[in-house]
Design a protein around this motif. Structure first.
Motif, mmCIF file in Angstrom:
data_model
loop_
_atom_site.group_PDB
_atom_site.id
_atom_site.type_symbol
_atom_site.label_atom_id
_atom_site.label_comp_id
_atom_site.label_asym_id
_atom_site.label_seq_id
_atom_site.Cartn_x
_atom_site.Cartn_y
_atom_site.Cartn_z
ATOM 1 N N ARG A 1 0.858 -1.186 0.000
ATOM 2 C CA ARG A 1 0.000 0.000 0.000
ATOM 3 C C ARG A 1 0.888 1.227 0.000
ATOM 4 N N LYS A 2 0.414 2.278 -0.636
ATOM 5 C CA LYS A 2 1.167 3.523 -0.719
ATOM 6 C C LYS A 2 0.261 4.679 -0.333
ATOM 7 N N ALA A 3 0.878 5.698 0.257
ATOM 8 C CA ALA A 3 0.102 6.836 0.747
ATOM 9 C C ALA A 3 -0.582 7.555 -0.406
ATOM 10 N N GLN B 1 5.095 7.692 0.985
ATOM 11 C CA GLN B 1 5.225 6.675 2.025
ATOM 12 C C GLN B 1 4.519 5.411 1.550
ATOM 13 N N PHE B 2 5.143 4.280 1.773
ATOM 14 C CA PHE B 2 4.545 3.016 1.355
ATOM 15 C C PHE B 2 4.968 1.935 2.337
ATOM 16 N N GLU B 3 4.124 0.897 2.394
ATOM 17 C CA GLU B 3 4.337 -0.184 3.353
ATOM 18 C C GLU B 3 4.109 -1.538 2.695
ATOM 19 N N GLY B 4 4.772 -2.535 3.283
ATOM 20 C CA GLY B 4 4.567 -3.918 2.892
ATOM 21 C C GLY B 4 4.201 -4.750 4.106
ATOM 22 N N LEU B 5 4.400 -6.044 3.994
ATOM 23 C CA LEU B 5 4.119 -6.919 5.134
ATOM 24 C C LEU B 5 5.211 -6.873 6.181
ATOM 25 N N TRP B 6 6.412 -6.453 5.776
ATOM 26 C CA TRP B 6 7.552 -6.542 6.684
ATOM 27 C C TRP B 6 8.185 -5.199 6.986
ATOM 28 N N VAL B 7 8.083 -4.229 6.058
ATOM 29 C CA VAL B 7 8.785 -2.958 6.227
ATOM 30 C C VAL B 7 7.849 -1.794 5.925
ATOM 31 N N SER B 8 8.271 -0.643 6.418
ATOM 32 C CA SER B 8 7.606 0.618 6.112
ATOM 33 C C SER B 8 8.670 1.566 5.574
ATOM 34 N N THR C 1 -3.225 7.919 8.189
ATOM 35 C CA THR C 1 -2.827 8.127 6.802
ATOM 36 C C THR C 1 -3.642 7.215 5.887
ATOM 37 N N LYS C 2 -4.194 7.798 4.854
ATOM 38 C CA LYS C 2 -4.961 6.999 3.908
ATOM 39 C C LYS C 2 -4.042 6.469 2.819
ATOM 40 N N TYR C 3 -4.228 5.198 2.502
ATOM 41 C CA TYR C 3 -3.371 4.528 1.529
ATOM 42 C C TYR C 3 -4.189 4.063 0.340
ATOM 43 N N GLU C 4 -3.460 3.761 -0.723
ATOM 44 C CA GLU C 4 -4.043 3.168 -1.918
ATOM 45 C C GLU C 4 -3.367 1.820 -2.193
ATOM 46 N N LEU C 5 -3.932 1.089 -3.141
ATOM 47 C CA LEU C 5 -3.399 -0.233 -3.454
ATOM 48 C C LEU C 5 -2.024 -0.106 -4.099
ATOM 49 N N GLY C 6 -1.094 -0.987 -3.665
ATOM 50 C CA GLY C 6 0.257 -0.956 -4.184
ATOM 51 C C GLY C 6 0.526 -2.059 -5.188
ATOM 52 N N ALA C 7 1.734 -2.023 -5.752
ATOM 53 C CA ALA C 7 2.102 -2.996 -6.784
ATOM 54 C C ALA C 7 2.207 -4.411 -6.223
ATOM 55 N N GLY C 8 2.540 -4.539 -4.942
ATOM 56 C CA GLY C 8 2.657 -5.864 -4.353
ATOM 57 C C GLY C 8 1.358 -6.647 -4.387
ATOM 58 N N LEU C 9 0.236 -5.956 -4.273
ATOM 59 C CA LEU C 9 -1.065 -6.635 -4.333
ATOM 60 C C LEU C 9 -1.352 -7.157 -5.728
ATOM 61 N N TYR C 10 -1.007 -6.373 -6.737
ATOM 62 C CA TYR C 10 -1.241 -6.820 -8.102
ATOM 63 C C TYR C 10 -0.333 -8.003 -8.446
ATOM 64 N N LEU C 11 0.889 -7.996 -7.925
ATOM 65 C CA LEU C 11 1.752 -9.156 -8.100
ATOM 66 C C LEU C 11 1.133 -10.401 -7.456
ATOM 67 N N GLY C 12 0.543 -10.199 -6.279
ATOM 68 C CA GLY C 12 -0.087 -11.322 -5.595
ATOM 69 C C GLY C 12 -1.267 -11.880 -6.362
ATOM 70 N N TRP C 13 -2.086 -11.019 -6.930
ATOM 71 C CA TRP C 13 -3.228 -11.497 -7.716
ATOM 72 C C TRP C 13 -2.760 -12.254 -8.959
#
Length: 223
Positions: free
Chosen positions: A31-33, A45-52, A155-167
């Motif tokens: 997810r990204k801000a 600002q962006f976050e994953g499962l392990w890092v921010s 902070t409101k986030y939007e969908l990131g590239a990691g989610l599209y990779l997962g799909w």
């Protein structure tokens, strides 16, 4: 021949899906801000499962791992567990798929046993893809929910590239697993239809012959 082509195709798609699963798990952009209401968009600002992570206007990116595990929201912990399970299942499925190929020789393993191994690999690929699908869909649903919540103060986030990779990874893993299962069905020998006749060699066969004509019988001619 067709079954082997299906096996190779399913294994290839499964391997590509597993690689995408690994990339999605390690991605820091789940997810990204959102910059919809921001005045300055030079930093992000962006976050994953392990890092921010955060980046400034100069392009420098600073990342730090989450300091706590139990302090994270429950859905993030669940997504972590699902992605790890998916990677383990996918790795086992790749090994089993290689062992179940028709061109692979494993001692005196029969074709039926190799077909069952290939079927198991296909099921494991499908389970791996389902785990990834649940994880990324759950995470995306929470991001969308927080974004559309007018009372959310963070902070409101939007969908990131990691989610599209997962799909994409989930779709390829499920497709590859389905092809492997189909290859097992097509490689099964077709059963012959009709009645089965069993002949026993232990019992003597009886031969029936026509009775000899009587010596007293005379032929009659009709004119």
């Amino acid at each position: 021949m067709a079954a082997m082509v299906f096996q190779l195709m399913g294994m290839f798609l499964g391997i590509v899906g597993w690689c995408l699963e690994s990339s999605s798990t390690n991605s820091a952009v789940w997810r990204k801000a959102s910059h919809g209401e921001a005045v300055v968009t030079a930093s992000s600002q962006f976050e994953g499962l392990w890092v921010s992570c955060a980046s400034n206007s100069l392009g420098a990116i600073h990342c730090h791992r989450f300091k706590t595990v139990l302090g994270l929201p429950g859905y993030i912990q669940a997504c972590r567990a699902l992605m790890i399970i998916a990677l383990i299942l996918g790795l086992l499925a790749v090994i089993l798929a290689a062992m179940g190929l028709k061109c692979t020789k494993l001692g005196s393993t029969s074709e039926e046993s190799k077909g069952k191994i290939s079927l198991t690999a296909g099921v494991m690929f499908i389970l791996s893809g389902l785990c990834v699908m649940v994880a990324v869909s759950w995470y995306a649903a929470r991001v969308v929910q927080e974004f559309n919540n007018p009372f959310y103060g963070g902070t409101k986030y939007e969908l990131g590239a990691g989610l599209y990779l997962g799909w994409a990874a989930a779709a390829l893993a499920i497709l590859g697993g389905g092809i492997l299962c189909t290859s097992f069905k097509s490689s099964r020998p077709a059963k012959t239809r009709g009645h089965d006749y069993n002949y026993s060699s232990s019992q003597p066969q009886k031969i029936y012959r026509s009775a000899p004509a009587s010596e007293n019988s005379t032929s009659k001619a009709y004119v």
